[in-house]
Design a protein around this motif. Structure first.
Motif, mmCIF file in Angstrom:
data_model
loop_
_atom_site.group_PDB
_atom_site.id
_atom_site.type_symbol
_atom_site.label_atom_id
_atom_site.label_comp_id
_atom_site.label_asym_id
_atom_site.label_seq_id
_atom_site.Cartn_x
_atom_site.Cartn_y
_atom_site.Cartn_z
ATOM 1 N N THR A 1 0.850 -1.189 0.000
ATOM 2 C CA THR A 1 0.000 0.000 0.000
ATOM 3 C C THR A 1 0.886 1.240 0.000
ATOM 4 O O THR A 1 2.107 1.159 0.155
ATOM 5 C CB THR A 1 -0.909 0.061 1.247
ATOM 6 N N GLY B 1 -10.988 -3.111 8.135
ATOM 7 C CA GLY B 1 -12.036 -2.616 7.269
ATOM 8 C C GLY B 1 -12.747 -3.767 6.580
ATOM 9 O O GLY B 1 -12.147 -4.807 6.308
ATOM 10 N N GLU C 1 -18.853 2.991 1.270
ATOM 11 C CA GLU C 1 -18.388 3.200 2.635
ATOM 12 C C GLU C 1 -19.518 3.364 3.640
ATOM 13 O O GLU C 1 -19.321 3.154 4.842
ATOM 14 C CB GLU C 1 -17.490 4.447 2.683
ATOM 15 N N ILE D 1 -14.966 -0.380 3.521
ATOM 16 C CA ILE D 1 -14.015 0.224 2.597
ATOM 17 C C ILE D 1 -14.309 -0.286 1.192
ATOM 18 O O ILE D 1 -14.962 -1.317 1.029
ATOM 19 C CB ILE D 1 -12.546 -0.080 2.961
ATOM 20 N N ASP E 1 -9.552 1.607 -1.857
ATOM 21 C CA ASP E 1 -8.928 1.994 -0.588
ATOM 22 C C ASP E 1 -7.790 1.070 -0.187
ATOM 23 O O ASP E 1 -6.976 1.429 0.682
ATOM 24 C CB ASP E 1 -9.980 1.996 0.535
ATOM 25 N N ARG F 1 -4.374 2.366 -1.168
ATOM 26 C CA ARG F 1 -4.191 3.673 -0.531
ATOM 27 C C ARG F 1 -3.707 3.516 0.911
ATOM 28 O O ARG F 1 -3.227 4.468 1.512
ATOM 29 C CB ARG F 1 -5.498 4.460 -0.544
ATOM 30 N N ALA G 1 -5.813 2.494 3.466
ATOM 31 C CA ALA G 1 -6.875 2.980 4.354
ATOM 32 C C ALA G 1 -6.947 2.177 5.641
ATOM 33 O O ALA G 1 -7.262 2.713 6.703
ATOM 34 C CB ALA G 1 -8.220 2.938 3.630
ATOM 35 N N VAL G 2 -6.658 0.869 5.556
ATOM 36 C CA VAL G 2 -6.666 0.012 6.743
ATOM 37 C C VAL G 2 -5.505 -0.972 6.657
ATOM 38 O O VAL G 2 -4.907 -1.159 5.602
ATOM 39 C CB VAL G 2 -7.997 -0.766 6.887
#
Length: 335
Positions: free
Chosen positions: A132, A176, A182, A211, A215, A218, A220-221
């Protein structure tokens, strides 16, 4: 520690498995590798490889599960296949774990047939590590359980979190749930019920909610929870996109350079080496007693060595003990 290696598994036969074992033994002084496969094919390779005496064994298995075979048929027709013999060694306590680059369905089927699951686990799942923008994340499941129940996904969140913390070194992993949006209330019944389980579990403080696919990379989690069908599609899509983008860069960017072309090509090669699956080795099948690492079918020496190293690390950190403790804290419920 003793790790069984399905020496016949993979697209390239026993040669990269023996080569990978040699690399792993050189870098893991506490490791013994038990090569499971056709002794007649293994002996010449072992004679030509620098495996240290006393730190490897061979267990003969006369049969091999081919990559395109159906797991159920292989279980019935080939009980002495190398991957099933490796599972038998693990079930009998003769090894601490197993590694296989063979037929993924057969590897999972062997584990399910053994029924040696961790307390409270009904459906093991495959976790994989993906790059990520912020480092690495864990996705679970990526193919073992295509029809999970909400409680299975809750357990995958717990197991994936333990793996992220103790193997990847992520202090407090965030979680997530893969969905089509979302917002709360999105998605089909499975994800809606799973969402509620997470919100009302001890994992709620680390659960960020739903998510989307974009994501993942990225960052995100740290742990992405999904069913095995969706997870496998995400994994294969990510591999395909990476291959596509690299091809474009090689042709459209590096191909147009002159003086800087060699430097750019070297930089791209170094980047690929950092994120290539061979650096991770394989994906753990979490939820079973002992350690099981499933490798990419095209794995070469380096990938096999990495997988054996990951298996050894999972044993060293007592990953399953930590998973059992995490699962014990979850609310009890039906399968």
């Amino acid at each position: 520690m003793r790790i069984a290696l399905d020496a016949m598994g993979g697209d390239h036969g026993p040669a990269p498995n023996v080569g990978g074992a040699a690399l792993a033994l050189a870098s893991n002084p506490d490791l013994t590798v038990v090569l499971v496969g056709d002794q007649g094919q293994l002996d010449p390779l072992l004679a030509a490889s620098p495996l240290p005496a006393g730190r490897f064994e061979v267990v003969h298995a006369a049969q091999v599960v081919e990559m395109k075979e159906k797991p159920a048929e292989a279980l019935r027709r080939k009980p002495d296949a190398s991957v099933f013999r490796a599972w038998k060694l693990l079930a009998e306590g003769n090894v601490d774990g197993l590694v296989s680059a063979g037929n993924t369905g057969a590897v999972v089927a062997g584990g399910v047939l053994s029924r040696r699951f961790l307390p409270g686990v009904h459906k093991p799942g495959i976790a994989t590590v993906m790059p990520t923008a912020k480092g690495r994340c864990v996705i679970m499941d990526v193919g073992a359980n295509v029809f999970p129940k909400p409680r299975h996904l809750l357990q995958y969140g717990a197991m994936g979190s333990v793996f992220a913390q103790h193997v990847l070194g992520i202090g407090t992993p965030s979680l997530g749930l893969m969905n089509v949006g979302e917002e709360e209330g999105k998605g089909h019944e499975l994800v809606q019920k799973t969402y509620e389980l997470f919100r009302n579990s001890p994992l709620s403080q680390r659960f960020v909610g739903n998510i989307e696919g974009r994501d993942i990379h990225r960052g995100a989690v740290d742990v992405v929870v999904t069913d095995g069908f969706t997870g496998n599609v995400v994994l294969k899509l990510s591999e395909g996109v990476l291959e596509f983008v690299v091809g474009l860069i090689s042709h459209e960017v590096i191909g147009t350079l002159s003086a800087e072309r060699d430097q750019a090509a070297m930089a791209l090669k170094a980047l690929l080496a950092k994120y290539h699956y061979s650096a991770v080795g394989g994906a753990p099948l979490l939820g079973v007693e002992g350690v099981c690492i499933i490798c990419h079918g095209s794995s070469k020496d380096k990938a096999i060595a990495s997988a054996l190293g990951v298996a050894a690390l999972n044993v060293r950190v007592k990953l399953n003990e930590k998973i059992v403790a995490e699962l014990a804290a979850l609310p009890k419920g039906d399968e």
